[in-house]
Scaffold this motif. Structure first.
Motif, PDB file in Angstrom:
ATOM      1  N   PHE A  31      29.743 -41.346  -8.778  1.00 13.69           N
ATOM      2  CA  PHE A  31      29.456 -40.112  -8.066  1.00 13.69           C
ATOM      3  C   PHE A  31      27.984 -39.969  -7.711  1.00 13.69           C
ATOM      4  O   PHE A  31      27.518 -38.880  -7.468  1.00 13.69           O
ATOM      5  N   SER A  33      24.648 -40.168  -5.473  1.00 12.53           N
ATOM      6  CA  SER A  33      24.313 -40.132  -4.054  1.00 12.53           C
ATOM      7  C   SER A  33      23.471 -41.349  -3.729  1.00 12.53           C
ATOM      8  O   SER A  33      23.150 -42.163  -4.587  1.00 12.53           O
ATOM      9  N   TRP A  43      27.031 -37.362 -16.505  1.00  9.35           N
ATOM     10  CA  TRP A  43      28.011 -37.330 -15.425  1.00  9.35           C
ATOM     11  C   TRP A  43      28.066 -35.938 -14.815  1.00  9.35           C
ATOM     12  O   TRP A  43      28.143 -35.781 -13.609  1.00  9.35           O
ATOM     13  N   ARG A  46      25.025 -35.324 -12.570  1.00 10.30           N
ATOM     14  CA  ARG A  46      25.133 -36.125 -11.338  1.00 10.30           C
ATOM     15  C   ARG A  46      26.175 -35.529 -10.407  1.00 10.30           C
ATOM     16  O   ARG A  46      25.974 -35.446  -9.195  1.00 10.30           O
ATOM     17  N   MET A  47      27.324 -35.100 -10.969  1.00  9.62           N
ATOM     18  CA  MET A  47      28.380 -34.508 -10.159  1.00  9.62           C
ATOM     19  C   MET A  47      27.923 -33.179  -9.561  1.00  9.62           C
ATOM     20  O   MET A  47      28.260 -32.858  -8.433  1.00  9.62           O
ATOM     21  N   TRP A  48      27.144 -32.413 -10.299  1.00  9.95           N
ATOM     22  CA  TRP A  48      26.646 -31.127  -9.809  1.00  9.95           C
ATOM     23  C   TRP A  48      25.655 -31.338  -8.662  1.00  9.95           C
ATOM     24  O   TRP A  48      25.683 -30.615  -7.675  1.00  9.95           O
ATOM     25  N   ASN A  49      24.797 -32.342  -8.768  1.00  8.60           N
ATOM     26  CA  ASN A  49      23.758 -32.584  -7.762  1.00  8.60           C
ATOM     27  C   ASN A  49      24.204 -33.504  -6.631  1.00  8.60           C
ATOM     28  O   ASN A  49      23.467 -33.717  -5.684  1.00  8.60           O
ATOM     29  N   SER A  50      25.383 -34.057  -6.724  1.00  5.29           N
ATOM     30  CA  SER A  50      25.883 -34.978  -5.706  1.00  5.29           C
ATOM     31  C   SER A  50      26.144 -34.252  -4.384  1.00  5.29           C
ATOM     32  O   SER A  50      26.494 -33.072  -4.375  1.00  5.29           O
ATOM     33  N   GLY A  53      29.563 -33.007  -4.620  1.00  8.57           N
ATOM     34  CA  GLY A  53      29.786 -32.553  -5.985  1.00  8.57           C
ATOM     35  C   GLY A  53      30.444 -31.191  -6.100  1.00  8.57           C
ATOM     36  O   GLY A  53      30.924 -30.606  -5.117  1.00  8.57           O
ATOM     37  N   PHE A  59      33.956 -30.814  -2.334  1.00  4.60           N
ATOM     38  CA  PHE A  59      34.794 -30.937  -3.528  1.00  4.60           C
ATOM     39  C   PHE A  59      35.923 -29.914  -3.517  1.00  4.60           C
ATOM     40  O   PHE A  59      37.086 -30.248  -3.764  1.00  4.60           O
TER      41      PHE A  59
END
Length: 151
Positions: A31, A33, A43, A46-50, A53, A59
């Motif tokens: 995930f 960028s 994780w 990273r998923m929040w800032n993707s 995300g 999403f």
């Protein structure tokens, strides 16, 4: 005060300290960028800032669209004469068109492409059921007319 507000108030320090969701784990490129990120990010962070995300429409749109797929699957149990060919043709076209579009846009949204693919598949199955039912009705009608003419 309600029990729910007490629960949220008690859980607030854990969320502020970021100990609950944002524990560092091993790095995974799934995930991430295209921008370089430190390997120590969890994780969840990273998923929040993707760019696709949890805080983006990239999403949540596919998550909500799964309801259409599930409704189409639930309609498998309904008789074909109760289904709308126009509605299912629209769902099929939407699924096919948006599956392709999700693979062209940037950032590519594979989650949305997957839900649209399954929406198209469900639409094709339903349209096939409706057309087969209509053809069998026409055949039954023409057989009945032919039988009436013979007698």
């Amino acid at each position: 005060m309600s029990p729910a507000s007490n629960l949220f108030r008690a859980a607030r320090p854990a969320f502020r300290a970021r100990q609950f969701f944002f524990r560092p784990k091993q790095s995974s490129a799934r995930f991430q960028s295209t921008a370089s990120q430190p390997a120590t990010e969890s994780w969840g962070k990273r998923m929040w800032n993707s760019p696709v995300g949890l805080k983006t429409v990239h999403f949540w749109a596919p998550v909500m669209k799964w309801a259409l797929v599930l409704a189409g699957v639930a309609d498998f149990a309904r008789p074909a004469e109760k289904l709308s060919l126009t509605q299912n043709a629209a769902l099929t076209a939407t699924g096919i068109i948006w599956t392709r579009w999700c693979l062209i846009i940037k950032p590519k949204n594979y989650l949305l492409a997957a839900v649209n693919f399954f929406l198209g598949v469900v639409g094709v199955v339903q349209c096939t059921r409706i057309v087969r039912f209509n053809m069998s009705q026409k055949k039954t009608l023409t057989d009945g007319v032919a039988e009436a003419v013979k007698s």
